[in-house]
Design a protein around this motif. Sequence first.
Motif, mmCIF file in Angstrom:
data_model
loop_
_atom_site.group_PDB
_atom_site.id
_atom_site.type_symbol
_atom_site.label_atom_id
_atom_site.label_comp_id
_atom_site.label_asym_id
_atom_site.label_seq_id
_atom_site.Cartn_x
_atom_site.Cartn_y
_atom_site.Cartn_z
ATOM 1 N N ALA A 193 -3.156 15.851 -16.347
ATOM 2 C CA ALA A 193 -4.152 15.055 -17.066
ATOM 3 C C ALA A 193 -5.449 15.850 -17.145
ATOM 4 C CB ALA A 193 -4.396 13.718 -16.362
ATOM 5 N N ARG A 225 3.730 17.014 -15.415
ATOM 6 C CA ARG A 225 2.652 16.623 -16.329
ATOM 7 C C ARG A 225 1.292 16.858 -15.675
ATOM 8 N NH1 ARG A 225 4.410 13.524 -20.669
ATOM 9 N NH2 ARG A 225 6.638 12.987 -20.561
ATOM 10 N N TRP A 261 -1.186 11.726 -19.698
ATOM 11 C CA TRP A 261 -0.459 12.715 -18.903
ATOM 12 C C TRP A 261 0.412 13.544 -19.844
ATOM 13 C CZ3 TRP A 261 -1.421 13.947 -14.000
ATOM 14 C CH2 TRP A 261 -2.150 13.045 -13.230
ATOM 15 N N CYS A 298 -0.640 15.267 -10.143
ATOM 16 C CA CYS A 298 -0.431 14.015 -9.423
ATOM 17 C C CYS A 298 0.516 14.255 -8.251
ATOM 18 C CB CYS A 298 0.182 13.000 -10.387
ATOM 19 S SG CYS A 298 0.241 11.315 -9.770
ATOM 20 N N HIS A 307 -4.276 4.095 -11.078
ATOM 21 C CA HIS A 307 -4.109 5.060 -12.154
ATOM 22 C C HIS A 307 -5.338 5.971 -12.235
ATOM 23 C CE1 HIS A 307 -0.643 2.826 -13.955
ATOM 24 N NE2 HIS A 307 -0.323 4.051 -14.305
ATOM 25 N N ASN A 343 3.305 5.146 -17.198
ATOM 26 C CA ASN A 343 2.328 5.485 -18.241
ATOM 27 C C ASN A 343 2.413 4.524 -19.419
ATOM 28 O OD1 ASN A 343 1.129 7.695 -16.871
ATOM 29 N ND2 ASN A 343 2.910 8.937 -17.370
ATOM 30 N N ASN A 382 4.880 11.154 -13.503
ATOM 31 C CA ASN A 382 4.026 12.303 -13.826
ATOM 32 C C ASN A 382 4.597 13.640 -13.384
ATOM 33 O OD1 ASN A 382 2.187 10.604 -15.037
ATOM 34 N ND2 ASN A 382 1.031 10.285 -13.141
ATOM 35 N N TYR A 412 -4.588 12.358 -6.700
ATOM 36 C CA TYR A 412 -4.815 13.363 -7.740
ATOM 37 C C TYR A 412 -5.602 14.551 -7.184
ATOM 38 C CZ TYR A 412 -3.754 9.034 -10.193
ATOM 39 O OH TYR A 412 -3.162 7.864 -10.586
#
Length: 833
Positions: free
Chosen positions: A584, A582, A669, A572, A326, A348, A579, A518
């Motif tokens: 982060a 989304r 996220w 991601c 993660h 998540n 994700n 990522y």
Amino acid sequence: MKLPLLLYAAAALAAISAPLPCPAAEAPGYPLKPVSFERVRLQDSFWLPRLETQRRVLTPYAFEKTEEALSDLRAAARLLAGEELQNPPPPHRFRTSDLFKVMEGAAYLLALERDAELERQMDAIIEVVAGAQEPDGYLNATRTLYPDLAIGMMGDGRYTYVDHSHELYIVGHLYEAAVAYYRATGKRRLLDVADKNAKHVRRVFFEGDPNYNGGKPVMQAPGHQEIELALVRLAEATGDPTHLKTAQRLLDIRGVTYAPDGQGVNSPSYAQQHRPVTQQQVPAGHAVRATYLYSGMADVGAMLGVDHYDQALQDIWRSIVDTRMHITGGLGAVHGIEGFGPEYELPNADAFNETCAAVGNVFFNWRMFLKQQDAKFLDVAELALYNNALAGMNLAGNRFFYVNPLAADGFRPFNHGRPERSPWFGTACCPTNLARLIPQIPGMLFATDAEGLSLCLFAACRTKAKLGGVETQITEETNYPFDGTIRLQLDPKTPARFAVRLRLPTWTTDRLAPGELYRYAGGKPDRAPRLSVNGTQTAFTADRGFAVIEREWSAGDELVLELPMPVRASACRSEVEANHGRLAVSRGPLVYCLESADNQRHAFNYLVRADAVRREAELRDLTIDGLQVTAIATPAESLSGDGSLDAATATLIPYFAWNNRGAGSMAVWLPDNAQTLRDGALQIDDNAQRFASAQATHTFDQDSVQAMIDGRLPKHSFDTSLPRWTSWPRRGEPQTLTVQLKQPTPLRTVQVYWYDDHGGVQVPERWVLEVPAGDDWAPFKLYNTDNYSVTPDQFNVVHPAEPITVERLRLRVWPQPDAAAGVLELVVEPESD
């Protein structure tokens, strides 16, 4: 299946009977030597307050909470002294290990600063531990008290069920505590206990002892790793190389001499027994056990000067960072086994990410760095430390997370029965692991070798080291992790030539962390790291993630490393379905989250866009429970009650600081488009929709058995605002509760919230769960660290030991003798699709 196991066994038997490898030209060991934590004096506003909290709050609190474990040892010591026990404590598989971890952490605190009262407390505990050791070296309080009793997950005697008995896991933590205390105080009492036990283990497992296993060597690796890396520390402290050989043997027989044949916690991969450790290429099974295994492999390989574990460790590490980690550094996303699932399975809200696994991730990557001298391992250790590990404890030092999800709706319990932090756990490995991790952080700031100094993690501090053959004072000034400027002053006693290596974190490149999972939206930061020496900007050579400057250094020389810290948005890989659509938000090494405490609406109701985060986000000072953090305010959109999108400002805080202001919603996220926002907004699970009916042997006429399954979550066990089921006035009479589900349901957890009015209705004395077995009922097989708890003010959670699908469940409840029983809510959580 059996043939390869036999072939592996033959190879392993040859390997473990071979002599220790001849040392290389240079002495074996890690090529980099950390500057030991007790030689580093913190002066910062981030880690130093945590050490003070550890000393003032966490350590005394943890000793108080592990008193039952100490009682087990006291009872065993009294029995061995010839005393007849009237009411010995009930069996428990592993709780003495939690006490030993607290002792290890306390020893580190003593190394940093001697404390006469704490030392007296430790000495008194050590006398109890020594008294609980049997004459042949065996040490396990439960088995001393109940030598031949068949105990669930412990077998019917000593070392009869090594898969899950935790006997070697417990003594592994004893060894680490013993070494830590010896190095802190010079006292050998506990070290001698550990040394005697380790010799006993070697004899029983590899030589044969007539009192165990019919005199034949057990020849089986433990189900829960820990003893392997602990034996390495014990070998260093005692100077006895046979302990190192025992560690090597335990590694080399894993997946060779024995492999379980089952599912879930009894599967071959659960404890990494599916193949020899040198042939493992991807992380598998229980994440904590795995990271302890990988740490032990690194230690043994380094100390023996052998490289045959290296390829497996590199393959496993690469698989973790590319497919199974993660963004918070959390490992072990999958419930049920608390471990690794298939590639890219990174949910998540449903993430497990045990705090202990984050601690293990730090340990594993720290060792990989010492061996490979590559900063990418430090970057992963830092990610896990600052995000997942620190999130495991509140800022006050007395409330904890076992599970660390990346989203929470504020209602559904996720943390072993709570939607918020818990004061403790029945399985208390996580808080006690933090008790031993935090004091070790100063020892991860600097490392040295013949070439010079490596600046590893960053914190304001002072220390001394011999560099270029000259004693050198080192002073670091920084406000990391909230600021990226690091000042390093060097004061050698005489001018000396050596290299200084300053870490250039991966987060300064096009991604937050090493690996392919990522990437920053928008590519690399606009500005690269800069380095100056004595005020002059200096070009540097980059080598394995470090800026390297080699020259002659004189007293007062100063290096300034400037790491740009813009706010970034990460995307991601598309393979991670959770994700899609989304992003982060992060800044420096810190992952940020949106928490309802700082925003007007539920955390699932906000949308942010990458360009706005990158170009328009602002930094704000925010104080959370006494800690000043840097918050991020970014333009956003929020979903209103009528379904329209409103312009808004979203405030985000560091993930480690969430849930310090009570239960609330949280998300890491965040949607970056309206469709994802609407698909995910306020998706709160309705537990009531799963049930068809409920029955009870007796229900008070003013209560309702249907209240147990109405989906209404209580605030506490005496919540009279909700309907409830009680067996009043049937005091002390056993009750049976049966629920029918609407359809066959694969179980993840069953959770019970007890009603307790502190009078005629109280939490029960005990309870069990049963599942259909033909026309009858059979016991529900519990996950190996679970128990049927009766804790008020939270859901009491049990997990199945292996996958199971049911349409009916039965609870058998035994009230206290002078009270009736009551339930506010029963939750059945299914396995996610």
